[in-house]
Design a protein around this motif. Sequence first.
Motif, mmCIF file in Angstrom:
data_model
loop_
_atom_site.group_PDB
_atom_site.id
_atom_site.type_symbol
_atom_site.label_atom_id
_atom_site.label_comp_id
_atom_site.label_asym_id
_atom_site.label_seq_id
_atom_site.Cartn_x
_atom_site.Cartn_y
_atom_site.Cartn_z
ATOM 1 N N LYS A 167 0.835 -1.206 0.000
ATOM 2 C CA LYS A 167 0.000 0.000 0.000
ATOM 3 C C LYS A 167 0.872 1.259 0.000
ATOM 4 O O LYS A 167 0.606 2.218 -0.724
ATOM 5 N N GLN A 168 1.896 1.278 0.830
ATOM 6 C CA GLN A 168 2.770 2.445 0.926
ATOM 7 C C GLN A 168 3.540 2.657 -0.378
ATOM 8 O O GLN A 168 3.727 3.785 -0.825
ATOM 9 N N SER A 169 3.968 1.567 -1.006
ATOM 10 C CA SER A 169 4.675 1.680 -2.288
ATOM 11 C C SER A 169 3.756 2.259 -3.353
ATOM 12 O O SER A 169 4.152 3.131 -4.131
ATOM 13 N N ALA A 222 2.128 6.836 -6.647
ATOM 14 C CA ALA A 222 1.057 7.751 -7.070
ATOM 15 C C ALA A 222 1.418 9.194 -6.738
ATOM 16 O O ALA A 222 1.271 10.105 -7.576
ATOM 17 N N ARG A 223 1.909 9.424 -5.528
ATOM 18 C CA ARG A 223 2.268 10.796 -5.128
ATOM 19 C C ARG A 223 3.453 11.303 -5.934
ATOM 20 O O ARG A 223 3.508 12.466 -6.318
ATOM 21 N N THR A 224 4.415 10.452 -6.197
ATOM 22 C CA THR A 224 5.573 10.851 -7.000
ATOM 23 C C THR A 224 5.144 11.192 -8.419
ATOM 24 O O THR A 224 5.591 12.185 -8.994
ATOM 25 N N ARG A 225 4.259 10.360 -8.979
ATOM 26 C CA ARG A 225 3.739 10.620 -10.321
ATOM 27 C C ARG A 225 2.986 11.960 -10.347
ATOM 28 O O ARG A 225 3.197 12.789 -11.220
ATOM 29 N N ALA A 267 4.020 15.275 -12.404
ATOM 30 C CA ALA A 267 3.107 15.936 -13.341
ATOM 31 C C ALA A 267 2.937 17.407 -12.979
ATOM 32 O O ALA A 267 2.939 18.289 -13.852
ATOM 33 N N THR A 268 2.816 17.685 -11.694
ATOM 34 C CA THR A 268 2.689 19.079 -11.234
ATOM 35 C C THR A 268 3.953 19.866 -11.569
ATOM 36 O O THR A 268 3.890 20.998 -12.058
ATOM 37 N N PHE A 269 5.105 19.232 -11.327
ATOM 38 C CA PHE A 269 6.375 19.889 -11.634
ATOM 39 C C PHE A 269 6.475 20.201 -13.127
ATOM 40 O O PHE A 269 6.856 21.303 -13.517
ATOM 41 N N VAL A 270 6.120 19.242 -13.951
ATOM 42 C CA VAL A 270 6.190 19.442 -15.400
ATOM 43 C C VAL A 270 5.255 20.576 -15.815
ATOM 44 O O VAL A 270 5.634 21.456 -16.599
#
Length: 140
Positions: free
Chosen positions: A17-19, A24-27, A31-34
């Motif tokens: 679950k944590q992975s 998901a949060r990294t993705r 996306a936000t960074f891009v």
Amino acid sequence: MEPIVTMIQETGQHVSKQSTALVARTRDAGATFVEETREAGRELVHFVQTEAKRWKRYVRLRVVTLEKDARAALTPVGLEKRVLVGVDGTLRALDARVRSRITALEKIATKKPAARRARSLPRKKSLAGKSNGAHAHAAH
């Protein structure tokens, strides 16, 4: 107490679950960074274009002004004006120096009579002192 196998299975599920959450949060962060970077890049391009237009306008206006000034300066009237402005500045500087010297001479002239009077006063006193001494000798 739970068997060890159950604990390992629960830990495996928690790790899974944590992975998944981390991915998901990294993705989402990526996306936000891009998107933010893309928007900042657009703003930078817009800024550079706007500044380039401002500089082009400035240069065009400056060239027009310089051309007008150059044409005006190279006409006979323009050349005469430049010479006369230079002569005027020179004459004003000379006038100031002459006035300063006249003022200095006037100060010197007003000090000299006072100095002469000051020099003549001690002579009178010394003559008076000598005559008093002569009178004193005569009285003896």
